[in-house]
Write an enzyme that holds these catalytic residues in place. Structure first.
Site, PDB file in Angstrom:
ATOM      1  N   ASP A 309       0.867  -1.167   0.000  1.00 42.66           N
ATOM      2  CA  ASP A 309       0.000   0.000   0.000  1.00 42.66           C
ATOM      3  C   ASP A 309       0.910   1.225   0.000  1.00 42.66           C
ATOM      4  OD1 ASP A 309      -2.346   1.631   0.431  1.00 42.66           O
ATOM      5  OD2 ASP A 309      -1.682   1.812   2.507  1.00 42.66           O
ATOM      6  N   ASP A 505      -1.679  -0.876   6.119  1.00 40.91           N
ATOM      7  CA  ASP A 505      -1.823  -0.397   7.490  1.00 40.91           C
ATOM      8  C   ASP A 505      -3.227   0.042   7.869  1.00 40.91           C
ATOM      9  OD1 ASP A 505      -1.947   2.051   6.049  1.00 40.91           O
ATOM     10  OD2 ASP A 505      -1.303   3.114   7.853  1.00 40.91           O
ATOM     11  N   ASP A 509      -7.176  -1.741   3.974  1.00 41.67           N
ATOM     12  CA  ASP A 509      -6.235  -2.793   3.590  1.00 41.67           C
ATOM     13  C   ASP A 509      -6.617  -4.159   4.155  1.00 41.67           C
ATOM     14  OD1 ASP A 509      -4.495  -1.128   2.148  1.00 41.67           O
ATOM     15  OD2 ASP A 509      -3.590  -0.418   4.003  1.00 41.67           O
TER      16      ASP A 509
END
Length: 631
Positions: A309, A505, A509
């Protein structure tokens, strides 16, 4: 010998007592009684092993107990009753030896569990502190922390100053200094002075309880690679019996059959892998990495593709102010600090991610924010606020343009974003921010390449231009921009080189972390949902721990397999020597204990990192866009 040891390992104690009795008989010349006692006891233990072996076969599991049973019976039949007793001691003591080794390996893993706070000291109405159970603490309670006391729940510091040891949470050995209003993490240890804090969470919702839950899950798991020992059972057993039979036929001495099987006992295969895996998980916990189960270690060792990410993972997750661009208006140009003060005062009433960055920038300059007479947030667009006759609008350009004449687009470089500001109906300027790349992002990716992960991709919901800018900075050659959580899941599932590791995080996600072969959550700042969906939780805000987790997985597997093969090769060497008559049964039984010790000591190497390798090579390449727009 303690009572606890006797209760836990009765067979070890019984074998030692039998050995003492046999030695006593031999000293007084009662050789026949010694032989009958040792032989009878050994056959009794062999019968117990045979029952367990039959049950395992009924469940479809081929084990290596057949070697042990045959070794005991054959030594008894050829009159080597001392050797049979040593084999029994080796087998019964193997569990105690394994428990001792695993206890050494699990020391770091269980340290967190042993330190869990049980009580708190609550203050009410200025009275003396009362001692309560941590389960009774509720958000808002004022707690007294005594010197060297473990912080029971998450909270904020009320005292002017405090020093805390957060090593159990973050691995940072130096004390961390906090001032009034700073967050205090549960599980950290107060310094030498008593301080006061206000609870912001109950014990169940606090950071330390989440860590303890993850560690309990990790310590209770059994890794698939531990069963690798069973895979070697059939060929190892077949080889041992063939060699023992050949030695008997070649020499004509049935004692050779027993001598070969004595050194073929399977303890090294049973002990090595579990010790190596628990050692690896303990080393990870000591480094602030919670690996939830042993199976994840095996997957980490085989990972070939990693997806990241962007926001909060490759970047810091909170944009920082780069520039204040004040513009001329009807009343002239506002000073930069005044523009920032008005912007931050309005952002007090916003829930947007950029609002916190604007307020932090004002606080860093010592600017005092003012309360608004009236303020309205327009979700995802901006805020309109009234400060005693001065009207302020802040947010996206189109939103500000509706309220402030003369609003124009401010030029931005790659990776930058702007917050537009209007004052009293006119465009007053813009704040330019950027979500900076983590300082160690590029080096972490280089280390992952060195560990063999040559496929890397960034998945982000941000615009393609921003994603490309970040990718160039960190050395990534694949991106997928402008994607929703469902797009991330679809992409990860479609990646060809597996296993795939996903690092993220946030709440968004959680789905893709669960979909990946190995999900890694940056838990220091991440959401509970992300941590629960992941297989690995990084308790520090440190991206380099991702590479360290992969290295620990690779080393744990390597050490486990090395230990298994060390046990096999040493046993084969001893079997060959015994087949030629060079190792008597008693000497063979004793030498097998040395093989056990060698495999255990090697397995404990998983507790420490391997020696650092050479330089890390960076392999940045051409950016390939895998966003929806490019598909």
């Amino acid at each position: 010998m303690t009572l606890g040891f006797i209760n836990r390992y009765p067979l070890v104690v019984a074998t030692l007592l039998c050995g003492v009795a046999v030695a006593s008989f031999l000293l007084v010349g009662q050789d026949s009684a010694a032989q009958w006692l040792a032989s009878g006891f050994s056959l009794f233990v062999a019968a117990r092993l045979a029952v367990g072996m039959v049950r395992a076969l009924a469940r479809g599991r081929w084990g290596i107990d057949l070697l042990a049973v045959t070794a005991v019976v054959s030594t008894v039949l050829v009159g080597e009753y001392i050797a049979s007793l040593i084999i029994v001691l080796m087998l019964s003591g193997g569990q105690a030896l394994e428990d001792f080794a695993q206890g050494r390996a699990k020391r770091e893993l269980t340290a967190l569990l042993e330190r869990a706070p049980q009580v708190a000291h609550r203050e009410r109405d200025g009275g003396p502190p009362e001692e309560i159970s941590v389960e009774q603490v509720v958000p808002g309670d004022l707690l007294l922390l005594r010197p060297a006391e473990v912080v029971p729940v998450d909270g904020v510091l009320v005292s002017d100053f405090g020093s805390f040891d957060e090593s159990a949470l973050t691995g940072e050995s130096l004390p961390v200094e906090r001032t009034a209003g700073d967050p205090v993490l549960s599980g950290s240890v107060n310094g030498e002075a008593a301080v006061r804090m206000q609870a912001t969470a109950s014990v169940g919702d606090s950071q330390y309880s989440r860590i303890v839950a993850l560690v309990r899950e990790a310590s209770a798991s059994r890794a698939p690679v531990v069963r690798l020992a069973d895979r070697y059972a059939v060929p190892f057993t077949a080889f041992a019996f063939l060699l023992a039979g050949a030695a008997w036929l070649a020499s004509g001495d049935p004692g050779r059959f027993a001598e070969v099987l004595v050194v073929a006992t399977p303890c090294p295969l049973l002990i090595a892998a579990p010790v190596a895996f628990v050692g690896g998980m303990g080393r990870a916990a000591r480094s602030g990495i919670i690996i939830k189960n042993g199976g994840t270690l095996e997957k980490l060792s085989r990972v070939r593709t990693v997806a990241f990410d962007k926001t909060g993972t490759l970047t810091g997750g909170r944009p920082v102010l780069l520039e204040i661009r004040a513009m001329d208006g009807p009343a002239g140009q506002l000073p930069a600090d005044e523009l920032l003060r008005l912007a931050a005062s309005a952002e007090q009433y916003s829930s947007h991610v950029l609002a916190a960055s604007v307020m932090e920038a004002a606080e860093a300059r010592g600017l005092v924010l003012v309360p608004a007479r009236d303020a309205t947030e327009h979700a995802t667009h901006g805020v309109i606020a009234d400060f005693g006759g001065r009207a302020v609008v802040i947010g996206k350009r189109r939103f500000v343009a509706e309220e402030a004449r003369g609003t124009v687009k401010t030029p931005l470089a790659s990776g930058q974003m702007a917050v537009y500001i209007g004052v009293d109906g006119a465009y007053a300027g813009a704040l330019v921010l950027s979500d900076a790349v983590r300082p160690n992002a590029a080096s972490t990716l280089e280390q992952l390449r060195r560990l063999g992960l040559d496929e890397m991709i960034m998945l982000t919901g941000d615009a393609r231009e921003t994603a490309e800018h970040i990718a160039r900075e960190v050395g990534l050659d694949r991106i997928q921009a402008e994607c929703l959580p469902a797009d991330k899941v679809e992409t990860v599932r479609a990646l060809p080189r597996r296993p795939v590791m996903m690092v993220g995080d946030g709440v968004n996600d959680a789905p893709v972390l669960a979909a990946a072969d190995v999900g890694v959550a940056m838990g220091a700042k991440g959401s509970t949902a992300a941590s629960e969906s992941a297989d690995v939780v990084i308790m520090l805000d440190d991206l380099s721990k991702v590479a360290q987790a992969v290295e620990i997985g690779q080393r744990s597997i390597k050490v486990a397999l090395q230990s298994i093969w060390i046990g096999i090769l040493l046993s084969v060497g001893l079997m060959v020597a015994a087949a030629f008559g060079h190792i008597p049964a008693v000497a063979g039984a004793l030498s097998q204990e040395l093989v056990d010790l060698a495999t255990i000591l090697n397995a404990l190497r998983a507790l420490v990192p391997a020696r650092a390798a050479g330089g890390i090579r960076s392999q940045p390449g051409r950016i390939r866009d895998y966003s929806r727009a490019g598909e």
